[in-house]
Structure formats: C-alpha cells, structure tokens
Scaffold this motif. Structure first.
Motif, PDB file in Angstrom:
ATOM      1  N   LEU A  10      43.767  36.788  50.336  1.00 33.71           N
ATOM      2  CA  LEU A  10      42.559  37.098  51.076  1.00 33.71           C
ATOM      3  C   LEU A  10      41.920  35.910  51.455  1.00 33.71           C
ATOM      4  O   LEU A  10      40.506  35.695  51.688  1.00 33.71           O
ATOM      5  N   ASP A  11      42.504  34.809  51.704  1.00 33.33           N
ATOM      6  CA  ASP A  11      41.953  33.573  52.042  1.00 33.33           C
ATOM      7  C   ASP A  11      41.197  33.599  53.333  1.00 33.33           C
ATOM      8  O   ASP A  11      41.914  34.415  54.295  1.00 33.33           O
ATOM      9  N   GLY A  12      39.973  33.343  53.842  1.00 37.12           N
ATOM     10  CA  GLY A  12      39.499  33.331  54.929  1.00 37.12           C
ATOM     11  C   GLY A  12      38.545  34.556  54.914  1.00 37.12           C
ATOM     12  O   GLY A  12      37.989  34.566  56.247  1.00 37.12           O
ATOM     13  N   VAL A  13      38.706  35.541  54.255  1.00 35.88           N
ATOM     14  CA  VAL A  13      37.491  36.578  54.338  1.00 35.88           C
ATOM     15  C   VAL A  13      36.495  36.757  53.420  1.00 35.88           C
ATOM     16  O   VAL A  13      35.904  37.716  53.373  1.00 35.88           O
ATOM     17  N   GLU A  14      36.220  35.811  52.481  1.00 39.00           N
ATOM     18  CA  GLU A  14      35.503  35.867  51.552  1.00 39.00           C
ATOM     19  C   GLU A  14      33.976  36.110  52.016  1.00 39.00           C
ATOM     20  O   GLU A  14      33.371  36.687  51.149  1.00 39.00           O
ATOM     21  N   ASN A  15      33.721  35.866  52.987  1.00 41.16           N
ATOM     22  CA  ASN A  15      32.152  35.966  53.699  1.00 41.16           C
ATOM     23  C   ASN A  15      32.219  37.373  54.459  1.00 41.16           C
ATOM     24  O   ASN A  15      31.219  37.632  54.901  1.00 41.16           O
ATOM     25  N   ASN A  16      33.352  37.911  54.300  1.00 39.28           N
ATOM     26  CA  ASN A  16      33.318  39.181  55.237  1.00 39.28           C
ATOM     27  C   ASN A  16      32.607  40.295  54.375  1.00 39.28           C
ATOM     28  O   ASN A  16      32.836  40.594  53.172  1.00 39.28           O
ATOM     29  N   ARG A  17      31.955  41.301  54.992  1.00 37.60           N
ATOM     30  CA  ARG A  17      31.475  42.465  53.978  1.00 37.60           C
ATOM     31  C   ARG A  17      32.538  43.344  53.963  1.00 37.60           C
ATOM     32  O   ARG A  17      33.730  43.419  54.680  1.00 37.60           O
ATOM     33  N   ALA A  18      32.616  43.960  52.804  1.00 37.11           N
ATOM     34  CA  ALA A  18      33.577  45.068  52.190  1.00 37.11           C
ATOM     35  C   ALA A  18      33.926  45.998  53.165  1.00 37.11           C
ATOM     36  O   ALA A  18      35.198  46.197  53.518  1.00 37.11           O
ATOM     37  N   ASP A  19      32.844  46.467  53.906  1.00 39.26           N
ATOM     38  CA  ASP A  19      33.284  47.438  55.017  1.00 39.26           C
ATOM     39  C   ASP A  19      33.855  47.008  56.322  1.00 39.26           C
ATOM     40  O   ASP A  19      34.031  47.801  57.182  1.00 39.26           O
ATOM     41  N   GLU A  20      34.273  45.779  56.246  1.00 38.94           N
ATOM     42  CA  GLU A  20      35.053  45.166  57.514  1.00 38.94           C
ATOM     43  C   GLU A  20      36.432  45.246  57.272  1.00 38.94           C
ATOM     44  O   GLU A  20      37.163  44.760  58.105  1.00 38.94           O
ATOM     45  N   LEU A  21      37.027  45.335  56.001  1.00 36.14           N
ATOM     46  CA  LEU A  21      38.130  45.156  55.605  1.00 36.14           C
ATOM     47  C   LEU A  21      38.999  46.569  55.685  1.00 36.14           C
ATOM     48  O   LEU A  21      38.705  47.494  55.941  1.00 36.14           O
ATOM     49  N   SER A  22      40.516  46.058  56.087  1.00 35.13           N
ATOM     50  CA  SER A  22      41.381  47.279  55.893  1.00 35.13           C
ATOM     51  C   SER A  22      41.430  47.816  54.450  1.00 35.13           C
ATOM     52  O   SER A  22      41.155  47.292  53.463  1.00 35.13           O
ATOM     53  N   GLY A  23      42.259  48.829  54.207  1.00 38.47           N
ATOM     54  CA  GLY A  23      42.498  49.705  52.933  1.00 38.47           C
ATOM     55  C   GLY A  23      43.137  48.601  52.036  1.00 38.47           C
ATOM     56  O   GLY A  23      42.881  48.417  50.762  1.00 38.47           O
ATOM     57  N   GLY A  24      44.025  48.119  52.596  1.00 39.22           N
ATOM     58  CA  GLY A  24      45.134  46.851  51.706  1.00 39.22           C
ATOM     59  C   GLY A  24      44.012  45.657  51.098  1.00 39.22           C
ATOM     60  O   GLY A  24      44.267  45.485  50.245  1.00 39.22           O
ATOM     61  N   GLN A  25      43.527  45.326  52.220  1.00 46.08           N
ATOM     62  CA  GLN A  25      42.439  44.312  51.784  1.00 46.08           C
ATOM     63  C   GLN A  25      41.538  44.631  50.834  1.00 46.08           C
ATOM     64  O   GLN A  25      41.374  43.770  49.670  1.00 46.08           O
ATOM     65  N   ARG A  26      40.902  45.921  50.915  1.00 43.56           N
ATOM     66  CA  ARG A  26      39.856  46.357  50.077  1.00 43.56           C
ATOM     67  C   ARG A  26      40.395  46.628  48.676  1.00 43.56           C
ATOM     68  O   ARG A  26      40.032  46.135  47.546  1.00 43.56           O
ATOM     69  N   GLN A  27      41.487  46.841  48.524  1.00 45.25           N
ATOM     70  CA  GLN A  27      42.358  47.049  47.108  1.00 45.25           C
ATOM     71  C   GLN A  27      42.606  45.581  46.569  1.00 45.25           C
ATOM     72  O   GLN A  27      42.347  45.533  45.369  1.00 45.25           O
ATOM     73  N   ARG A  28      43.052  44.819  47.505  1.00 45.22           N
ATOM     74  CA  ARG A  28      43.115  43.246  46.926  1.00 45.22           C
ATOM     75  C   ARG A  28      41.900  42.962  46.320  1.00 45.22           C
ATOM     76  O   ARG A  28      41.771  42.105  45.286  1.00 45.22           O
ATOM     77  N   VAL A  29      40.866  43.296  46.969  1.00 49.70           N
ATOM     78  CA  VAL A  29      39.439  42.755  46.433  1.00 49.70           C
ATOM     79  C   VAL A  29      39.208  43.444  45.038  1.00 49.70           C
ATOM     80  O   VAL A  29      38.702  42.817  44.231  1.00 49.70           O
ATOM     81  N   GLY A  30      39.519  44.605  45.203  1.00 47.80           N
ATOM     82  CA  GLY A  30      39.401  45.529  43.718  1.00 47.80           C
ATOM     83  C   GLY A  30      40.228  44.867  42.658  1.00 47.80           C
ATOM     84  O   GLY A  30      39.797  44.546  41.460  1.00 47.80           O
ATOM     85  N   ILE A  31      41.371  44.206  42.839  1.00 51.20           N
ATOM     86  CA  ILE A  31      42.248  43.734  42.045  1.00 51.20           C
ATOM     87  C   ILE A  31      41.817  42.392  41.581  1.00 51.20           C
ATOM     88  O   ILE A  31      41.678  42.142  40.370  1.00 51.20           O
ATOM     89  N   ALA A  32      40.980  41.633  42.570  1.00 51.06           N
ATOM     90  CA  ALA A  32      40.787  40.269  42.139  1.00 51.06           C
ATOM     91  C   ALA A  32      39.324  40.419  41.397  1.00 51.06           C
ATOM     92  O   ALA A  32      39.213  39.442  40.313  1.00 51.06           O
ATOM     93  N   ARG A  33      38.520  41.631  41.767  1.00 56.99           N
ATOM     94  CA  ARG A  33      37.239  41.870  40.680  1.00 56.99           C
ATOM     95  C   ARG A  33      37.850  42.045  39.543  1.00 56.99           C
ATOM     96  O   ARG A  33      37.104  41.655  38.428  1.00 56.99           O
ATOM     97  N   ALA A  34      38.976  42.742  39.172  1.00 64.66           N
ATOM     98  CA  ALA A  34      39.405  43.122  37.965  1.00 64.66           C
ATOM     99  C   ALA A  34      39.932  41.747  37.321  1.00 64.66           C
ATOM    100  O   ALA A  34      39.681  41.636  36.035  1.00 64.66           O
ATOM    101  N   VAL A  35      40.718  41.183  38.000  1.00 63.76           N
ATOM    102  CA  VAL A  35      41.328  40.282  37.385  1.00 63.76           C
ATOM    103  C   VAL A  35      40.408  38.673  37.110  1.00 63.76           C
ATOM    104  O   VAL A  35      40.601  38.083  35.890  1.00 63.76           O
ATOM    105  N   ILE A  36      39.405  38.621  37.844  1.00 58.70           N
ATOM    106  CA  ILE A  36      38.369  37.449  37.461  1.00 58.70           C
ATOM    107  C   ILE A  36      37.846  37.524  36.175  1.00 58.70           C
ATOM    108  O   ILE A  36      37.250  36.394  35.738  1.00 58.70           O
ATOM    109  N   GLN A  37      37.709  38.775  35.634  1.00 61.86           N
ATOM    110  CA  GLN A  37      36.934  38.892  34.211  1.00 61.86           C
ATOM    111  C   GLN A  37      38.188  38.401  33.111  1.00 61.86           C
ATOM    112  O   GLN A  37      37.573  38.531  31.770  1.00 61.86           O
TER     113      GLN A  37
END
Ligand code: ADP
Ligand code: ADP
Length: 237
Positions: free
Chosen positions: A135-162
């Motif tokens: 997800l390089d390059g989209v860190e400042n995009n709002r979640a509602d601007e992303l595709s479904g696959g990108q959104r799930q990858r954010v979900g995975i990143a949110r889980a992994v960071i902890q």
C-alpha cells in the motif's frame, strides 16, 4: 499456541451453535475453518476474541485462559489477537495511516485517534507494514477512496501492527472478487509463515481454503467433522 477444548455455545434462543469443539493451532500455521452456512464458523471466531460469550469449555492462548477474563484483562488479551473482518471495519473518513495507528492503539475512540500525535516510531513501523502489504503511496488517502482489496490490506496492516500472538479472520474474502481474494489469502499465508503467527480464517470458498491453508477444520452443525491437511480433505471428498 491456541487451545480450544470442549467449547460450547448455546445462544439465548436455544440454538446450540458449538458442540464440544476441540482443536489446537500453533506456530506458523494457517488454518481454514470451513463448513456450510450456520455451521458455527462465525460463532467460533467470535468466541475466541470474546465478541460472544461461550457457554462452556476452555480457550487458552499461550496458556492463558480467555473465557473467564474481566473487562480490563479482556482488553489486554484482545491486543494479542489481530482481527480481520469481512466488511473491513475501517473508519471511512480517516486516512489509511490513521486507521492503521488506531488499531495499534487498540481501543481508543476514533476522536482520540484523530487528535493523537502519533509517536514517530509508530509511524515508521506503520510505513514498513504498509509497504509489506503493498500500500505504498496511499497512506494519506481516506479509507473511502480505496478499492476493496486495498481496504482489506489496510485491515490486515491494522491487525499486524499490534504484534498479535494470533490473527483471526472472519470471512476476509467474501466481499472481494476471486483474484483479489487470492491476493489476500497469499498475504495472510506469508504473514503466518514469515512472522510465525498462527492465522485462523473462516472461509466459505473451499477451493481457496484447499489452495492456501496448511490445515482445514470442517464444522458442521456445531461439530468438528474434519481436522487435517487439505490433501486429506481432497481424498475424502
Ligand atoms: P456460520 O458462521 O458457519 O454461518 P454462525 O456461527 O453464524 O454460523 O451460526 C451458527 C448457528 O448459531 C446458526 O444456527 C445461527 O442461526 C445461530 N446464531 C448465530 N448467531 C446467533 C445469535 N446472535 N443469536 C442466536 N442464534 C445465533
Ligand atoms: P467498539 O467501538 O465497538 O468498542 P472497538 O473499540 O472494539 O469497537 O474497535 C475499534 C475498531 O478497531 C473497530 O473498527 C474494530 O473493527 C477494530 N478492531 C477491534 N478489535 C480489533 C482487533 N483485535 N484487531 C484489529 N482491529 C480491531
């Protein structure tokens, strides 16, 4: 290691959704829970992270009993469990970075997360993880601007960071097209194998489970009816 022993869930309605369910998951395994709709898959995942209260049996994570925790202990225990959801559960108006860091901070309200001055070490770890999930390059995009696959990858990143001890994913691919589903499964497999984190996934697409999981647990009517490698499932089918 996660140990589930004789787990029971009977809802107030009288529905007995889990009947003496027992299994173990350890090391770097990716385990798929499969079964028809109503089999108890979602109840099982939700019992592990205690979004629902089991009515009997035991669940331990690295030896710690999870079924009898008080509210504050439960909060801590949930930090050890990275959750990934079917509908992603992102905060739409927050950026990718803010979504990921609010997961890291656990259970802050979104308003707190919004005002938070995130520590630089958290931001740099978030960037590393963003790069890992492509997800390089989209860190400042709002979640509602992303595709479904990108959104799930954010979900995975949110889980992994902890730095969870386990990842739990409840139908993480059912809102995605087949190709994107495969990408998400590949990513979860890599995380399990590279980070040595057990991953448990509820999934209704059996072919995806066979293709990606190290082990498959079949549920039917609240009971474990299969527990083994994908090749064994192929032979029985
Ligand atoms: P799956 O995820 O495999 O589709 P679920 O865990 O959602 O299965 O459901 C298992 C059983 O528990 C079903 O009979 C379902 O109707 C019942 N069930 C699920 N959630 C509830 C609830 N909140 N209240 C009562 N019964 C429920
Ligand atoms: P609530 O407002 O219902 O208390 P939470 O504070 O539990 O919600 O969760 C806040 C956000 O973090 C939600 O979007 C939720 O989907 C997500 N979340 C909850 N638990 C986890 C977890 N263990 N790992 C990653 N994200 C989580």
């Amino acid at each position: 290691m996660l140990e589930v022993t004789e787990l029971e869930k009977t809802y107030d309605t009288g529905d007995r959704a889990l009947k003496s369910v027992s299994f173990e998951v350890s090391g770097n395994e990716i385990v798929a829970i499969i079964g028809p709709s109503g089999a108890g898959k979602s109840t099982l995942i939700r019992s592990i992270n205690r979004l629902t209260e089991p009515t009997g049996g035991s669940i331990t994570l690295d030896g710690k009993e999870l079924t009898d925790l008080g509210q504050s202990e439960l909060r801590n225990a949930r930090r050890d469990m990275g959750m990934i959801f079917q509908e992603f559960n992102l905060v739409e108006r927050l950026t990718v970075m803010e979504n990921i860091l609010s997961g890291r901070l656990g259970y802050l309200s979104t308003w707190d997360a919004f005002r938070r001055n995130f520590p630089p070490e958290d931001i740099s770890r978030a960037r590393e993880i963003l790069s890992r999930v492509n997800l390089d390059g989209v860190e400042n995009n709002r979640a509602d601007e992303l595709s479904g696959g990108q959104r799930q990858r954010v979900g995975i990143a949110r889980a992994v960071i902890q730095r969870p001890k386990i990842l739990l994913a409840d139908e993480p691919t059912s809102a995605l097209d087949p190709e994107t589903s495969r990408e998400v499964m590949n990513l979860l497999t890599d995380i399990a194998h590279e980070d040595d984190i057990p991953v448990i996934i509820n999934i209704h697409e059996v072919d995806l489970a066979i293709e990606h999981a190290d082990r498959i647990i079949g549920l039917s009517n609240g009971e474990v009816v299969f527990n083994g490698s994908a090749d064994k499932l192929d032979e029985e089918a």
